[in-house]
Scaffold this motif. Structure first.
Motif, PDB file in Angstrom:
ATOM      1  N   VAL A  14      -7.428  -0.223  -2.100  1.00 19.33           N
ATOM      2  CA  VAL A  14      -7.196  -0.881  -0.817  1.00 19.33           C
ATOM      3  C   VAL A  14      -6.802   0.182   0.208  1.00 19.33           C
ATOM      4  O   VAL A  14      -6.092   1.134  -0.111  1.00 19.33           O
ATOM      5  CB  VAL A  14      -6.144  -2.012  -0.945  1.00 19.33           C
ATOM      6  N   LEU A  15      -7.310   0.037   1.432  1.00 20.64           N
ATOM      7  CA  LEU A  15      -7.018   0.972   2.518  1.00 20.64           C
ATOM      8  C   LEU A  15      -6.016   0.327   3.473  1.00 20.64           C
ATOM      9  O   LEU A  15      -6.259  -0.768   3.991  1.00 20.64           O
ATOM     10  CB  LEU A  15      -8.304   1.319   3.277  1.00 20.64           C
ATOM     11  N   LEU A  16      -4.889   1.001   3.702  1.00 16.97           N
ATOM     12  CA  LEU A  16      -3.789   0.422   4.477  1.00 16.97           C
ATOM     13  C   LEU A  16      -3.087   1.470   5.330  1.00 16.97           C
ATOM     14  O   LEU A  16      -3.244   2.664   5.111  1.00 16.97           O
ATOM     15  CB  LEU A  16      -2.736  -0.170   3.527  1.00 16.97           C
ATOM     16  N   TYR A  17      -2.250   0.992   6.237  1.00 20.24           N
ATOM     17  CA  TYR A  17      -1.282   1.858   6.910  1.00 20.24           C
ATOM     18  C   TYR A  17      -0.093   2.030   5.973  1.00 20.24           C
ATOM     19  O   TYR A  17       0.151   1.204   5.095  1.00 20.24           O
ATOM     20  CB  TYR A  17      -0.807   1.226   8.224  1.00 20.24           C
ATOM     21  N   ASP A  18       0.683   3.086   6.189  1.00 22.76           N
ATOM     22  CA  ASP A  18       1.837   3.368   5.322  1.00 22.76           C
ATOM     23  C   ASP A  18       2.821   2.203   5.253  1.00 22.76           C
ATOM     24  O   ASP A  18       3.330   1.885   4.178  1.00 22.76           O
ATOM     25  CB  ASP A  18       2.567   4.630   5.800  1.00 22.76           C
ATOM     26  N   ALA A  19       3.083   1.541   6.367  1.00 19.58           N
ATOM     27  CA  ALA A  19       4.069   0.455   6.411  1.00 19.58           C
ATOM     28  C   ALA A  19       3.592  -0.797   5.684  1.00 19.58           C
ATOM     29  O   ALA A  19       4.368  -1.734   5.493  1.00 19.58           O
ATOM     30  CB  ALA A  19       4.407   0.115   7.858  1.00 19.58           C
ATOM     31  N   GLU A  20       2.333  -0.838   5.255  1.00 16.12           N
ATOM     32  CA  GLU A  20       1.799  -2.022   4.582  1.00 16.12           C
ATOM     33  C   GLU A  20       1.915  -1.945   3.053  1.00 16.12           C
ATOM     34  O   GLU A  20       1.454  -2.835   2.353  1.00 16.12           O
ATOM     35  CB  GLU A  20       0.348  -2.241   5.015  1.00 16.12           C
ATOM     36  N   LEU A  21       2.549  -0.912   2.544  1.00 16.05           N
ATOM     37  CA  LEU A  21       2.878  -0.815   1.128  1.00 16.05           C
ATOM     38  C   LEU A  21       4.282  -1.396   0.973  1.00 16.05           C
ATOM     39  O   LEU A  21       5.257  -0.844   1.489  1.00 16.05           O
ATOM     40  CB  LEU A  21       2.838   0.637   0.663  1.00 16.05           C
ATOM     41  N   LEU A  22       4.377  -2.561   0.302  1.00 17.04           N
ATOM     42  CA  LEU A  22       5.622  -3.318   0.239  1.00 17.04           C
ATOM     43  C   LEU A  22       6.147  -3.428  -1.191  1.00 17.04           C
ATOM     44  O   LEU A  22       5.417  -3.192  -2.150  1.00 17.04           O
ATOM     45  CB  LEU A  22       5.389  -4.727   0.798  1.00 17.04           C
ATOM     46  N   ALA A  23       7.382  -3.845  -1.321  1.00 14.69           N
ATOM     47  CA  ALA A  23       7.970  -4.046  -2.650  1.00 14.69           C
ATOM     48  C   ALA A  23       7.291  -5.214  -3.367  1.00 14.69           C
ATOM     49  O   ALA A  23       7.056  -5.164  -4.570  1.00 14.69           O
ATOM     50  CB  ALA A  23       9.465  -4.294  -2.535  1.00 14.69           C
ATOM     51  N   VAL A  35      -5.083  -4.180  -7.730  1.00 15.98           N
ATOM     52  CA  VAL A  35      -5.953  -3.044  -7.465  1.00 15.98           C
ATOM     53  C   VAL A  35      -5.405  -1.833  -8.211  1.00 15.98           C
ATOM     54  O   VAL A  35      -4.266  -1.841  -8.687  1.00 15.98           O
ATOM     55  CB  VAL A  35      -6.056  -2.769  -5.943  1.00 15.98           C
ATOM     56  N   HIS A  36      -6.218  -0.797  -8.300  1.00 15.47           N
ATOM     57  CA  HIS A  36      -5.808   0.415  -9.014  1.00 15.47           C
ATOM     58  C   HIS A  36      -5.036   1.383  -8.125  1.00 15.47           C
ATOM     59  O   HIS A  36      -4.211   2.153  -8.604  1.00 15.47           O
ATOM     60  CB  HIS A  36      -7.039   1.120  -9.589  1.00 15.47           C
ATOM     61  N   ALA A  37      -5.359   1.359  -6.824  1.00 15.59           N
ATOM     62  CA  ALA A  37      -4.724   2.316  -5.914  1.00 15.59           C
ATOM     63  C   ALA A  37      -4.732   1.772  -4.497  1.00 15.59           C
ATOM     64  O   ALA A  37      -5.527   0.897  -4.148  1.00 15.59           O
ATOM     65  CB  ALA A  37      -5.451   3.653  -5.969  1.00 15.59           C
ATOM     66  N   ALA A  38      -3.846   2.339  -3.690  1.00 18.37           N
ATOM     67  CA  ALA A  38      -3.858   2.116  -2.243  1.00 18.37           C
ATOM     68  C   ALA A  38      -3.908   3.491  -1.602  1.00 18.37           C
ATOM     69  O   ALA A  38      -3.202   4.416  -2.023  1.00 18.37           O
ATOM     70  CB  ALA A  38      -2.616   1.368  -1.792  1.00 18.37           C
ATOM     71  N   VAL A  39      -4.754   3.616  -0.602  1.00 20.98           N
ATOM     72  CA  VAL A  39      -4.808   4.851   0.169  1.00 20.98           C
ATOM     73  C   VAL A  39      -4.235   4.536   1.535  1.00 20.98           C
ATOM     74  O   VAL A  39      -4.670   3.600   2.207  1.00 20.98           O
ATOM     75  CB  VAL A  39      -6.255   5.384   0.286  1.00 20.98           C
ATOM     76  N   THR A  40      -3.222   5.312   1.912  1.00 21.16           N
ATOM     77  CA  THR A  40      -2.627   5.212   3.239  1.00 21.16           C
ATOM     78  C   THR A  40      -2.833   6.567   3.924  1.00 21.16           C
ATOM     79  O   THR A  40      -3.198   7.550   3.260  1.00 21.16           O
ATOM     80  CB  THR A  40      -1.122   4.875   3.153  1.00 21.16           C
ATOM     81  N   PRO A  41      -2.595   6.654   5.218  1.00 20.09           N
ATOM     82  CA  PRO A  41      -2.770   7.949   5.879  1.00 20.09           C
ATOM     83  C   PRO A  41      -1.942   9.080   5.261  1.00 20.09           C
ATOM     84  O   PRO A  41      -2.361  10.234   5.294  1.00 20.09           O
ATOM     85  CB  PRO A  41      -2.337   7.670   7.321  1.00 20.09           C
ATOM     86  N   SER A  42      -0.809   8.751   4.653  1.00 18.89           N
ATOM     87  CA  SER A  42       0.050   9.811   4.129  1.00 18.89           C
ATOM     88  C   SER A  42      -0.112  10.098   2.636  1.00 18.89           C
ATOM     89  O   SER A  42       0.337  11.151   2.176  1.00 18.89           O
ATOM     90  CB  SER A  42       1.522   9.495   4.411  1.00 18.89           C
ATOM     91  N   ALA A  43      -0.729   9.175   1.862  1.00 20.84           N
ATOM     92  CA  ALA A  43      -0.757   9.396   0.406  1.00 20.84           C
ATOM     93  C   ALA A  43      -1.729   8.454  -0.293  1.00 20.84           C
ATOM     94  O   ALA A  43      -2.173   7.453   0.269  1.00 20.84           O
ATOM     95  CB  ALA A  43       0.649   9.181  -0.171  1.00 20.84           C
ATOM     96  N   VAL A  44      -1.988   8.805  -1.556  1.00 21.66           N
ATOM     97  CA  VAL A  44      -2.693   7.913  -2.478  1.00 21.66           C
ATOM     98  C   VAL A  44      -1.627   7.367  -3.420  1.00 21.66           C
ATOM     99  O   VAL A  44      -0.863   8.136  -4.012  1.00 21.66           O
ATOM    100  CB  VAL A  44      -3.789   8.655  -3.273  1.00 21.66           C
ATOM    101  N   HIS A  45      -1.560   6.061  -3.529  1.00 23.24           N
ATOM    102  CA  HIS A  45      -0.572   5.397  -4.380  1.00 23.24           C
ATOM    103  C   HIS A  45      -1.313   4.767  -5.555  1.00 23.24           C
ATOM    104  O   HIS A  45      -2.165   3.906  -5.356  1.00 23.24           O
ATOM    105  CB  HIS A  45       0.170   4.308  -3.595  1.00 23.24           C
ATOM    106  N   ARG A  46      -0.994   5.183  -6.766  1.00 22.36           N
ATOM    107  CA  ARG A  46      -1.613   4.627  -7.983  1.00 22.36           C
ATOM    108  C   ARG A  46      -0.691   3.576  -8.568  1.00 22.36           C
ATOM    109  O   ARG A  46       0.531   3.697  -8.516  1.00 22.36           O
ATOM    110  CB  ARG A  46      -1.849   5.742  -9.025  1.00 22.36           C
ATOM    111  N   PHE A  47      -1.295   2.544  -9.182  1.00 20.18           N
ATOM    112  CA  PHE A  47      -0.517   1.436  -9.738  1.00 20.18           C
ATOM    113  C   PHE A  47      -0.752   1.304 -11.225  1.00 20.18           C
ATOM    114  O   PHE A  47      -1.873   1.431 -11.686  1.00 20.18           O
ATOM    115  CB  PHE A  47      -0.883   0.113  -9.037  1.00 20.18           C
ATOM    116  N   ARG A  48       0.321   1.026 -11.925  1.00 16.99           N
ATOM    117  CA  ARG A  48       0.229   0.668 -13.341  1.00 16.99           C
ATOM    118  C   ARG A  48       0.251  -0.844 -13.383  1.00 16.99           C
ATOM    119  O   ARG A  48       1.191  -1.466 -12.906  1.00 16.99           O
ATOM    120  CB  ARG A  48       1.384   1.256 -14.119  1.00 16.99           C
TER     121      ARG A  48
END
Length: 191
Positions: free
Chosen positions: A153-162, A173-186
């Motif tokens: 999923v492609l998002l802004y940094d503030a759209e990664l929530l608890a 999803v397996h990952a989120a890409v934000t402008p600052s980082a790639v976030h991987r999920f287990r």
């Protein structure tokens, strides 16, 4: 968001997506790439979403086969090849869609990576969409096909929530890409 912020986020997302481990072999310099290009299902951003324009063109320039959605009357998605910005046409709801041949809703099951829009994603990888169900159908279609597609999923940094609201049919999803980082999920068990 101001247009310059949307554009800057899009440039950062393009760099990060092209560096994803799933695509790295294919976006390497010519002569070092595998013979078979990957297929990426993407989308043309609208409104305040992080811009995907630079990303689409860079994927295509790297030889990646890019599929874009075509909204059907029942909110399901058909797919067509991205052949450049000049081959996009204005469709319903203000969407831009590819003008080329429709490939069927099943075409997405050939994708190695599916880039998804979203309003937010939580730390477990659950994505909050806009509520139309189009991408829920895509995710269900991929699950039923047994495809080993990477879901990003492609998002802004503030759209990664608890945490985001979830329904029983939601798939992580397996990952989120934000402008600052790639976030991987287990994924949670069963997800």
């Amino acid at each position: 968001m101001p247009p310059d912020v949307v554009a800057a986020a899009g440039e950062a997302l393009a760099r990060r997506v092209l560096d994803l481990e799933e695509l790295a072999p294919y976006t390497a310099p010519p002569g070092t790439r595998p013979d078979t290009p990957p297929t990426v299902a993407a989308y043309v951003s609208i409104g305040g979403e992080p811009s995907t324009r630079a990303l689409l063109d860079r994927l295509r320039a790297a030889g990646v086969r890019v599929l874009l959605p075509v909204l059907l009357p029942d909110n399901d998605l058909d797919w067509a090849l991205y052949e450049g910005a000049d081959r996009l046409v204005r469709a319903g709801w203000g969407l831009l869609e590819p003008a080329g041949e429709r490939l069927t809703p099943q075409a997405v099951t050939a994708a190695d990576v599916v880039l998804l829009p979203g309003l937010a994603v939580d730390r477990g990888g659950l994505r909050l969409g806009r509520g139309g169900g189009s991408y829920d159908r895509v995710l269900e279609r991929l699950a039923q096909s047994g495809a080993s597609t990477s879901l990003v999923v492609l998002l802004y940094d503030a759209e990664l929530l608890a945490e985001v609201p979830a329904e029983p049919h939601d798939r992580p999803v397996h990952a989120a890409v934000t402008p600052s980082a790639v976030h991987r999920f287990r994924h949670r068990p069963g997800g």
